[in-house]
Scaffold this motif. Structure first.
Motif, PDB file in Angstrom:
ATOM      1  N   ARG A 151       1.198  -1.380   0.145  1.00  0.00           N
ATOM      2  CA  ARG A 151       0.246   0.008   0.535  1.00  0.00           C
ATOM      3  C   ARG A 151       0.861   1.079  -0.119  1.00  0.00           C
ATOM      4  O   ARG A 151       1.832   1.118   0.800  1.00  0.00           O
ATOM      5  CB  ARG A 151      -0.610  -0.039   1.360  1.00  0.00           C
ATOM      6  CG  ARG A 151      -1.946  -0.971   1.218  1.00  0.00           C
ATOM      7  CD  ARG A 151      -2.890  -1.011   2.332  1.00  0.00           C
ATOM      8  NE  ARG A 151      -3.795   1.006   2.143  1.00  0.00           N
ATOM      9  CZ  ARG A 151      -4.994   0.406   1.680  1.00  0.00           C
ATOM     10  NH1 ARG A 151      -5.472  -0.529   1.011  1.00  0.00           N
ATOM     11  NH2 ARG A 151      -4.918   2.210   1.898  1.00  0.00           N
ATOM     12  N   VAL A 152       0.759   2.089  -0.943  1.00  0.00           N
ATOM     13  CA  VAL A 152       1.291   3.315  -0.967  1.00  0.00           C
ATOM     14  C   VAL A 152      -0.027   4.267  -1.280  1.00  0.00           C
ATOM     15  O   VAL A 152      -0.192   4.851  -1.741  1.00  0.00           O
ATOM     16  CB  VAL A 152       2.095   3.731  -1.937  1.00  0.00           C
ATOM     17  CG1 VAL A 152       2.466   4.742  -2.384  1.00  0.00           C
ATOM     18  CG2 VAL A 152       2.852   2.459  -2.397  1.00  0.00           C
ATOM     19  N   HIS A 153       0.696   5.057   0.215  1.00  0.00           N
ATOM     20  CA  HIS A 153      -0.321   6.216   0.392  1.00  0.00           C
ATOM     21  C   HIS A 153      -1.923   5.966   0.005  1.00  0.00           C
ATOM     22  O   HIS A 153      -2.477   6.388  -0.122  1.00  0.00           O
ATOM     23  CB  HIS A 153      -0.696   7.283  -0.634  1.00  0.00           C
ATOM     24  CG  HIS A 153       0.425   8.051  -1.127  1.00  0.00           C
ATOM     25  ND1 HIS A 153       1.510   8.797  -0.384  1.00  0.00           N
ATOM     26  CD2 HIS A 153       1.618   8.157  -2.121  1.00  0.00           C
ATOM     27  CE1 HIS A 153       2.764   9.443  -0.518  1.00  0.00           C
ATOM     28  NE2 HIS A 153       2.920   8.999  -1.554  1.00  0.00           N
ATOM     29  N   ARG A 155      -3.231   3.432  -0.799  1.00  0.00           N
ATOM     30  CA  ARG A 155      -4.106   2.597  -2.542  1.00  0.00           C
ATOM     31  C   ARG A 155      -2.343   1.127  -2.594  1.00  0.00           C
ATOM     32  O   ARG A 155      -2.209   1.351  -1.988  1.00  0.00           O
ATOM     33  CB  ARG A 155      -4.351   3.117  -3.448  1.00  0.00           C
ATOM     34  CG  ARG A 155      -5.025   4.411  -2.522  1.00  0.00           C
ATOM     35  CD  ARG A 155      -5.421   5.095  -4.755  1.00  0.00           C
ATOM     36  NE  ARG A 155      -6.141   6.234  -4.329  1.00  0.00           N
ATOM     37  CZ  ARG A 155      -6.564   6.315  -5.597  1.00  0.00           C
ATOM     38  NH1 ARG A 155      -5.805   6.320  -6.316  1.00  0.00           N
ATOM     39  NH2 ARG A 155      -7.484   7.538  -5.037  1.00  0.00           N
TER      40      ARG A 155
END
Length: 340
Positions: A151-153, A155
């Motif tokens: 997950r990045v930011h 999302r």
């Protein structure tokens, strides 16, 4: 052709599965004809002994009922469970490359099972019951770690998750290898476990895996509608009233449960959850209400065929079925990666 297949697909696949089971029961070092197999199986029904006379030997009955039948049924359960787990992870992550083996869930389950074998499980049936719980904890822990790293930011990034899964799987496999070095007396057991094999499996393994697999299958059907909506994107799913984070947690636990149950009785069998859902999706489409039961049946058929080949191609030498699935799944994964 597609509409004709869609008319009664469950019936067609069930008949193919029944034929695969009968075919697998006839093959082996002591071959049996389908008529004998059918009569032995029919004789186990209540009151059937009054209707027929046995024209088979005691050795044939023991081989069929105590050796081959539980192994074939276990192959069906493991193949179906891994396929459904693959569908769930692919729907959860909206990533066609996700499956329990590739994203590290199977490796986590394998570590949990290895720790259980080495330090927790005494000899006997009572100790064996600890394996699914240990494998599930390992699978859930690795799945959660991969999910968080992917997950990045807020999302999920498919490439990030894929790389995280490969890295986590490598680390967990190294830990299992280290445990093998420390406990040389258990080296062969763990080594066969890592390759994935159904050799020597019996009814206790079937009884252990069946509740998890059947419960997981029922739960996956219950989540099918929400997984369909999730395919539209997290924002769209949220606007349609879906609690995305709650759904992701449910799917994560469900996929881990199925993978852990499979690993606890068969070891690490890779790529089944990748190949089967893709093949089924090409025919049945992306609707999870169809994709999930079709994948279960097709996964059962595939692993029965693979295990039958593993124990008969070089008989009396038996090939671990995990080698067969890896030989088929590795090139398939590279093909999908190239397309993506």
């Amino acid at each position: 052709m597609r509409q004709h297949f869609a008319a009664h697909p469950i019936i067609y696949l069930s008949l193919i599965l029944a034929a695969a089971i009968i075919g697998a029961l006839t093959m082996g070092s002591a071959s049996m004809d389908p008529r004998t197999v059918g009569r032995v199986l029919f004789s186990q029904l209540p009151m059937a002994s009054q209707w027929m006379t046995s024209d088979w030997t005691n050795a044939q009955e023991i081989i069929l009922l105590q050796i081959r039948l539980p192994r074939v049924l276990l192959a069906a359960l493991v193949g179906g469970g891994l396929s459904v787990a693959g569908v769930v992870f692919q729907g959860l992550l909206r990533n066609p490359l996700a499956d329990p083996y590739i994203i590290g869930v199977s490796s986590g389950a394998s570590l949990g099972a290895a720790l259980s074998i080495l330090f927790l499980v005494p000899a006997g049936i009572t100790g064996f019951s600890m394996l699914p719980a240990s494998a599930f904890l390992g699978a859930l822990g690795s799945a959660y770690l991969v999910y968080r790293l992917g997950r990045v930011h807020g999302r999920v990034q498919p490439l990030q998750l894929l790389l995280a899964g490969v890295a986590i799987a490598s680390v967990l496999t190294a830990v299992v290898s280290f445990l093998m070095v420390l406990r040389v007396q258990n080296l062969q057991d763990i080594y066969l476990w890592l390759m994935g094999s159904l050799s020597g499996r019996g009814w206790r393994h079937v009884y252990t895996a069946a509740p998890y697999m059947l419960l997981g299958m029922a739960a996956s059907i219950w989540l099918a509608r929400d997984l369909n909506i999730l395919l539209l994107g997290e924002e769209t799913a949220h606007s349609l009233g879906i609690d995305v984070q709650k759904l992701q947690k449910k799917a994560l636990i469900l996929g881990s449960l199925l993978a852990a149950a499979a690993v606890s009785v068969s070891g690490v069998i890779g790529f089944v959850g990748l190949m089967v859902p893709h093949a089924v999706r090409l025919v049945a489409g992306p609707d999870h209400r169809r994709l999930l039961p079709f994948s279960f049946l097709c996964g059962a058929i595939f692993l029965i065929a693979a295990d039958t080949g593993a124990r008969t191609v070089l008989s009396p030498i038996e090939i671990p079925v995990g080698i067969i699935t890896a030989l088929a799944g590795g090139p398939f994964f590279l093909y999908l990666l190239r397309r993506a």
